[in-house]
Design a protein around this motif. Structure first.
Motif, PDB file in Angstrom:
ATOM      1  N   SER A 146       0.885  -1.207   0.003  1.00 17.96           N
ATOM      2  CA  SER A 146       0.150   0.092  -0.010  1.00 17.96           C
ATOM      3  C   SER A 146       1.065   1.246   0.129  1.00 17.96           C
ATOM      4  O   SER A 146       2.007   1.444   0.576  1.00 17.96           O
ATOM      5  CB  SER A 146      -0.730   0.030   1.098  1.00 17.96           C
ATOM      6  OG  SER A 146      -1.907   1.087   1.172  1.00 17.96           O
ATOM      7  N   ARG A 147       0.463   2.023  -0.784  1.00 17.61           N
ATOM      8  CA  ARG A 147       1.344   3.369  -0.933  1.00 17.61           C
ATOM      9  C   ARG A 147       1.170   4.260   0.355  1.00 17.61           C
ATOM     10  O   ARG A 147       2.286   4.822   0.821  1.00 17.61           O
ATOM     11  CB  ARG A 147       0.661   4.414  -1.987  1.00 17.61           C
ATOM     12  CG  ARG A 147       1.627   5.438  -2.432  1.00 17.61           C
ATOM     13  CD  ARG A 147       0.934   6.341  -3.393  1.00 17.61           C
ATOM     14  NE  ARG A 147      -0.383   6.773  -2.985  1.00 17.61           N
ATOM     15  CZ  ARG A 147      -1.271   7.356  -3.937  1.00 17.61           C
ATOM     16  NH1 ARG A 147      -0.838   7.729  -5.282  1.00 17.61           N
ATOM     17  NH2 ARG A 147      -2.470   7.607  -3.508  1.00 17.61           N
ATOM     18  N   ASP A 148       0.057   4.295   0.861  1.00 20.11           N
ATOM     19  CA  ASP A 148       0.045   5.163   2.103  1.00 20.11           C
ATOM     20  C   ASP A 148       0.365   4.306   3.584  1.00 20.11           C
ATOM     21  O   ASP A 148       0.946   5.049   4.575  1.00 20.11           O
ATOM     22  CB  ASP A 148      -1.172   5.886   2.115  1.00 20.11           C
ATOM     23  CG  ASP A 148      -1.582   6.770   0.772  1.00 20.11           C
ATOM     24  OD1 ASP A 148      -0.603   7.220   0.566  1.00 20.11           O
ATOM     25  OD2 ASP A 148      -2.807   6.805   0.333  1.00 20.11           O
ATOM     26  N   ASN A 153       6.806   0.783   2.160  1.00 18.60           N
ATOM     27  CA  ASN A 153       7.195   2.270   2.343  1.00 18.60           C
ATOM     28  C   ASN A 153       7.172   2.738   3.388  1.00 18.60           C
ATOM     29  O   ASN A 153       8.395   3.564   3.843  1.00 18.60           O
ATOM     30  CB  ASN A 153       5.897   2.753   1.449  1.00 18.60           C
ATOM     31  CG  ASN A 153       5.791   2.650   0.102  1.00 18.60           C
ATOM     32  OD1 ASN A 153       6.706   2.683  -0.485  1.00 18.60           O
ATOM     33  ND2 ASN A 153       4.605   2.726  -0.509  1.00 18.60           N
ATOM     34  N   THR A 158       9.586   5.689   1.712  1.00 22.14           N
ATOM     35  CA  THR A 158       9.029   6.111   0.253  1.00 22.14           C
ATOM     36  C   THR A 158       7.445   6.241   0.117  1.00 22.14           C
ATOM     37  O   THR A 158       6.754   5.781   1.251  1.00 22.14           O
ATOM     38  CB  THR A 158       9.543   5.167  -0.637  1.00 22.14           C
ATOM     39  OG1 THR A 158       9.327   3.843  -0.590  1.00 22.14           O
ATOM     40  CG2 THR A 158      11.127   5.300  -0.713  1.00 22.14           C
ATOM     41  N   THR A 159       7.082   6.810  -0.853  1.00 18.71           N
ATOM     42  CA  THR A 159       5.671   6.620  -1.021  1.00 18.71           C
ATOM     43  C   THR A 159       5.362   5.990  -2.665  1.00 18.71           C
ATOM     44  O   THR A 159       4.526   6.738  -3.307  1.00 18.71           O
ATOM     45  CB  THR A 159       5.096   8.086  -0.989  1.00 18.71           C
ATOM     46  OG1 THR A 159       5.627   9.080  -2.047  1.00 18.71           O
ATOM     47  CG2 THR A 159       5.082   8.653   0.121  1.00 18.71           C
ATOM     48  N   ILE A 160       6.008   4.828  -2.672  1.00 21.56           N
ATOM     49  CA  ILE A 160       5.728   4.220  -4.159  1.00 21.56           C
ATOM     50  C   ILE A 160       4.423   3.531  -4.269  1.00 21.56           C
ATOM     51  O   ILE A 160       4.227   2.685  -3.096  1.00 21.56           O
ATOM     52  CB  ILE A 160       7.120   3.283  -4.434  1.00 21.56           C
ATOM     53  CG1 ILE A 160       8.230   4.053  -4.271  1.00 21.56           C
ATOM     54  CG2 ILE A 160       6.714   2.805  -5.747  1.00 21.56           C
ATOM     55  CD1 ILE A 160       9.614   3.036  -4.470  1.00 21.56           C
ATOM     56  N   ASP A 161       3.946   3.709  -5.183  1.00 22.23           N
ATOM     57  CA  ASP A 161       2.425   2.905  -5.540  1.00 22.23           C
ATOM     58  C   ASP A 161       2.722   1.635  -6.021  1.00 22.23           C
ATOM     59  O   ASP A 161       2.682   1.491  -7.505  1.00 22.23           O
ATOM     60  CB  ASP A 161       1.602   3.749  -6.296  1.00 22.23           C
ATOM     61  CG  ASP A 161       0.114   3.261  -6.139  1.00 22.23           C
ATOM     62  OD1 ASP A 161      -0.111   2.128  -5.743  1.00 22.23           O
ATOM     63  OD2 ASP A 161      -0.878   3.959  -6.970  1.00 22.23           O
ATOM     64  N   TRP A 162       3.103   0.660  -5.287  1.00 24.00           N
ATOM     65  CA  TRP A 162       3.596  -0.622  -5.777  1.00 24.00           C
ATOM     66  C   TRP A 162       2.661  -1.388  -6.655  1.00 24.00           C
ATOM     67  O   TRP A 162       3.078  -2.013  -7.617  1.00 24.00           O
ATOM     68  CB  TRP A 162       3.953  -1.554  -4.690  1.00 24.00           C
ATOM     69  CG  TRP A 162       4.958  -1.104  -3.530  1.00 24.00           C
ATOM     70  CD1 TRP A 162       5.105  -0.196  -2.721  1.00 24.00           C
ATOM     71  CD2 TRP A 162       6.540  -0.997  -4.080  1.00 24.00           C
ATOM     72  NE1 TRP A 162       6.245   0.187  -2.217  1.00 24.00           N
ATOM     73  CE2 TRP A 162       7.224  -0.301  -3.125  1.00 24.00           C
ATOM     74  CE3 TRP A 162       7.447  -1.753  -5.271  1.00 24.00           C
ATOM     75  CZ2 TRP A 162       8.536  -0.244  -2.865  1.00 24.00           C
ATOM     76  CZ3 TRP A 162       8.602  -1.637  -5.047  1.00 24.00           C
ATOM     77  CH2 TRP A 162       9.422  -0.968  -3.991  1.00 24.00           C
ATOM     78  N   ASP A 165       1.482   1.667 -10.029  1.00 24.09           N
ATOM     79  CA  ASP A 165       2.601   2.121 -10.964  1.00 24.09           C
ATOM     80  C   ASP A 165       2.494   1.067 -12.133  1.00 24.09           C
ATOM     81  O   ASP A 165       3.137  -0.031 -12.043  1.00 24.09           O
ATOM     82  CB  ASP A 165       3.911   2.397 -10.299  1.00 24.09           C
ATOM     83  CG  ASP A 165       4.955   3.053 -11.502  1.00 24.09           C
ATOM     84  OD1 ASP A 165       4.486   2.989 -12.593  1.00 24.09           O
ATOM     85  OD2 ASP A 165       5.901   3.472 -10.807  1.00 24.09           O
ATOM     86  N   ASN A 169       3.985  -2.748 -11.078  1.00 22.02           N
ATOM     87  CA  ASN A 169       3.105  -3.415 -10.341  1.00 22.02           C
ATOM     88  C   ASN A 169       3.011  -4.829 -10.915  1.00 22.02           C
ATOM     89  O   ASN A 169       2.650  -5.555  -9.997  1.00 22.02           O
ATOM     90  CB  ASN A 169       1.505  -2.611 -10.863  1.00 22.02           C
ATOM     91  CG  ASN A 169       1.273  -2.570 -12.207  1.00 22.02           C
ATOM     92  OD1 ASN A 169       2.048  -2.967 -13.176  1.00 22.02           O
ATOM     93  ND2 ASN A 169       0.062  -1.876 -12.605  1.00 22.02           N
ATOM     94  N   SER A 172       5.455  -6.574  -8.577  1.00 32.58           N
ATOM     95  CA  SER A 172       4.913  -6.615  -7.176  1.00 32.58           C
ATOM     96  C   SER A 172       3.592  -7.821  -7.207  1.00 32.58           C
ATOM     97  O   SER A 172       3.758  -8.507  -6.332  1.00 32.58           O
ATOM     98  CB  SER A 172       4.132  -5.314  -6.899  1.00 32.58           C
ATOM     99  OG  SER A 172       4.862  -4.190  -6.946  1.00 32.58           O
TER     100      SER A 172
END
Length: 303
Positions: A146-148, A153, A158-162, A165, A169, A172
């Motif tokens: 999860s990004r948030d 993360n 970090t704030t990577i949207d696994w 993106d 993805n 992932s």
């Protein structure tokens, strides 16, 4: 007169005859599984092949369907934008499972075969993901990716949207599915290692072979049937991968797979029964090729 003279030798053996009850039992044991397989597998598969040559909305009578020949196959290969990316992603899925996850599962099986302490605990822990559905595994790894609020993360800062993106993805999702695949492969190879004759290992050790040489020159070739089973299972799993990516984003934005495209066109928003059936038929043909190869190898080994 002796017993030998009383029983003439005819050279013929009387065949055992089954009673009527036994014949009925055998017939039911054959007919019932055959009927179930035909109803749930072969009839739908044949219907899918037939529908791939028609334009049908799925609601009107099939007699009103329009025959279009190979139009859907041509459109899939030339016009449909997600077809070749889906093929590419399925190939990547296969290469990762076979080239990375499978060797890891084999390595874990070899380590657990040494009967070290707490072996049962490790076996249970590594096999636990196998009993979970891929949809549930997708939700579990959402806690990691999860990004948030994801753990990954948080650890990396970090704030990577696994999962969001499109550049990462797919990888992932492969990490998540490999988590399950490793445990499955480990169990298969562990069962195969338990069946290897200990005398073969001892003979190799007497001849001066190291543990690595013994494994690759003696143990691994003996497990050839297991290797074939793992290869076929890995291929089929990579081809029918669906649950995980559908949970993530319904197979969009870099996660296109053949199975998700079939679902989208048959029961999804597209509602193109014939085109989805053509994609499903392509999957069926590819799977059948490897299944035939597997059966030929197995029957050759039996002979």
């Amino acid at each position: 007169m002796t017993a030998a003279t009383k029983a003439p030798v005819t050279g013929r053996h009387r065949k055992a005859r089954l009673s009527t009850r036994d014949r009925v039992t055998v017939a039911l044991m054959i007919l019932i599984p055959t009927a179930v397989a035909a109803t749930l597998v072969w009839v739908p598969a044949m219907a899918t092949i037939v529908m791939s040559f028609f334009d049908w909305d799925g609601f009107s009578p099939f007699s009103e369907a329009k025959f279009v020949g190979t139009r859907w196959y041509t459109e899939a290969a030339t016009i449909y934008p997600a077809f070749w990316p889906a093929i590419q992603h399925n190939v990547i899925w296969l290469l990762v499972l076979f080239g990375i996850a499978t060797p890891i599962g084999l390595l874990l099986a070899v380590l657990l075969d040494r009967e070290a302490s707490h072996t049962k605990f490790y076996q249970t822990s590594l096999y636990l993901p196998v009993v979970l559905s891929m949809a549930l595994i997708g939700f579990i790894w959402q806690l990691m990716f999860s990004r948030d609020q994801g753990l990954l993360n948080a650890l990396l800062g970090t704030t990577i949207d696994w999962y969001g993106d499109p550049n990462i993805n797919l990888w992932s999702a492969l990490i998540a599915t490999s988590w399950r695949h490793v445990g499955y492969v480990m169990l298969l190879y562990l069962a195969g290692l338990k069946g290897v004759d200990v005398a073969l290992k001892e003979a190799a050790r007497i001849d001066g072979a190291s543990e690595v040489q013994t494994f690759f020159q003696v143990v691994f070739p003996v497990m050839f049937p297991i290797n074939v089973v793992v290869l076929v299972i890995t291929f089929i799993d990579s081809l029918r991968a669906f649950d995980l990516v559908w949970v993530i984003n319904r197979g969009r934005n870099g996660l296109e797979l053949l199975a998700t495209e079939v679902t989208r066109n048959i029961v999804g928003e597209a509602q193109r029964i014939g085109f989805g059936s053509a994609l499903a038929t392509i999957m069926l043909v590819i799977s059948t090729v490897f299944i035939i190869i597997y059966l030929r190898i197995v029957m050759k080994e039996d002979r």
